[in-house]
Design an enzyme around this catalytic site. Structure first.
Site, mmCIF file in Angstrom:
data_model
loop_
_atom_site.group_PDB
_atom_site.id
_atom_site.type_symbol
_atom_site.label_atom_id
_atom_site.label_comp_id
_atom_site.label_asym_id
_atom_site.label_seq_id
_atom_site.Cartn_x
_atom_site.Cartn_y
_atom_site.Cartn_z
ATOM 1 C CD GLU A 1 3.573 -0.966 7.335
ATOM 2 O OE1 GLU A 1 4.005 -0.724 8.627
ATOM 3 O OE2 GLU A 1 3.573 0.156 6.575
ATOM 4 C CG ASP B 1 -0.129 -0.111 2.551
ATOM 5 O OD1 ASP B 1 0.512 -0.981 2.504
ATOM 6 O OD2 ASP B 1 -0.685 0.424 3.455
#
Length: 399
Positions: free
Chosen positions: A136, A78
């Site tokens: 994350e 991400d």
């Protein structure tokens, strides 16, 4: 183990993947474009692939040619809500979103590790689980993947887990660092709402002003940290947001502040949380205001298993040379949700410098900065490091 030359045949493809990911970054747990790119890059490899149900994760299992346990390699996927200002030719094409933390390199590096390990599948003494993880950056994606079974994807619990993170500052290009014990801090987010009684600024005695209480809480918390945490086991408490009122002559009904809390051990984490709540409630009582504390424990302390950290150091040293790796003298105050994995299985976390040559690592824009730049040449190096760790750890288990 592998060498840097082993990645040369597909280094260009890995870098192209990294740049494609960088152009189209995605946030949080839902990364359909990223997932599709990863699946396409893994296509043709002898992998058992599953997708997440509550997030767009990819879990891929490579079966080794010889019987043995399984190890896990993690790459997060991400991006961040940052407007890119790097000036690179493949900058983000999505307004307000950027791979400012280098997760695009992590993803491409893990794809490279899958290609390397698949090329020597028959020599592997067990299986490898590749964990391509969304969320994350604050969404606890690793915890969700654990709940969905990533640690047991090979049919039994993995015996070790490894992750790698690139650095846009501090470490020169191609230099690795790790350490035993704590490597990254626990991260908590706290929102405090103070409620009094609004009124006219000329007559504070007829109101219950939340602003002085709120300000006293902020300053007293700083003293609390220095009086509670051991100097050799510190804590960081930073208030990043304060809001109260809308006019100079109006006493507001309420005010809020938000803080981040970083700690480096479970004991200090417990002590600081208790101290935070004690101070805030005590100040509220002294001022006659009401207080609400929303204390969110985001990520626990990231702790490298001592044996696995030593194994990681020796493997990277043997792969890249003694001048390319060192033991970090202290942990960093950043946080990482790979901590959830390391709470479940032994493993270790590795840093890799990705600062472009000609840029001073001491002054380069750091991870999360809009100007952060990561050198593409770190991608094949990450692939080699991760593949070497998996292959060597399986061999060690077999012996």
């Amino acid at each position: 183990m592998f060498t840097s030359s082993d990645a040369l045949p597909f280094a260009e493809r890995l870098i192209s993947l990294r740049q494609a990911l960088h152009r189209e970054p995605e946030l949080g747990l839902d990364l359909p474009l990223t997932q599709a790119k990863v699946l396409a890059a893994l296509d043709g490899l002898p992998l058992e692939i599953t997708r997440g149900t509550s997030l767009t994760s990819v879990t891929a299992v490579l079966r080794g040619g010889r019987p043995g346990p399984a190890v896990l390699l993690r790459g997060d996927m991400d991006a961040l809500p940052v407007q890119e200002e790097s000036g690179i030719g493949y900058a983000s094409e999505i307004a307000g979103v950027m791979h400012a933390c280098g997760h695009d390199l992590h993803t491409a590096g893990l794809v490279g590790a899958a290609h390397l390990l698949a090329s020597r599948r028959d020599e592997l003494d067990g299986d490898v689980v590749f964990m391509f993880q969304p969320g994350e950056e604050g969404q606890r994606g690793a915890k969700i993947m654990i709940d969905e079974g990533v640690l047991d994807a090979a049919g039994s619990r993995v015996v070790a887990a490894y992750a790698l993170h690139v650095a846009a500052t501090a470490l020169p290009l191609g230099v690795f660092a790790t350490r035993a014990g704590t490597v990254l801090a626990a991260s908590d987010t706290v929102t405090v709402t103070v409620t009094g009684k609004g009124g006219h600024g000329s007559s504070p005695h007829l109101a219950v002003d939340p602003v002085p209480a709120l300000c006293e809480m902020v300053t007293t918390l700083q003293t609390m940290v220095t009086r509670t945490a051991d100097a050799w086991d510190p804590a960081v408490l930073s208030v990043g947001s304060i809001h109260a009122g809308s006019a100079n002559n109006v006493i507001p009904e309420s005010g809020t502040f938000q803080a981040t809390v970083r700690t480096f051990s479970a004991a200090t984490h417990t002590a600081i949380r208790a101290g935070f709540e004690r101070v805030v409630k005590g100040v509220a009582d002294a001022h006659g205001v009401q207080v609400e504390i929303d204390y969110q424990e985001n990520y626990p302390v990231t702790v490298n298993d001592a044996t696995e950290a030593d194994f990681m150091y020796r493997t990277v040293r043997d792969t890249f040379g003694e001048q390319r790796v060192f033991l970090a003298p202290r942990p960093l105050a950043g946080s990482e949700d790979f901590s959830f994995v390391l709470d479940e299985v032994p493993g270790a976390y590795l840093m890799l410098g990705a600062v472009p040559p000609g840029t001073d690592p001491a002054s380069a824009p750091m991870n999360h900065a809009p100007q952060a730049v990561f050198d593409d040449r770190a991608v094949p190096e990450a692939a080699v490091a991760l593949a070497s760790l998996a292959a060597a750890r399986l061999k060690q288990a077999a012996s």
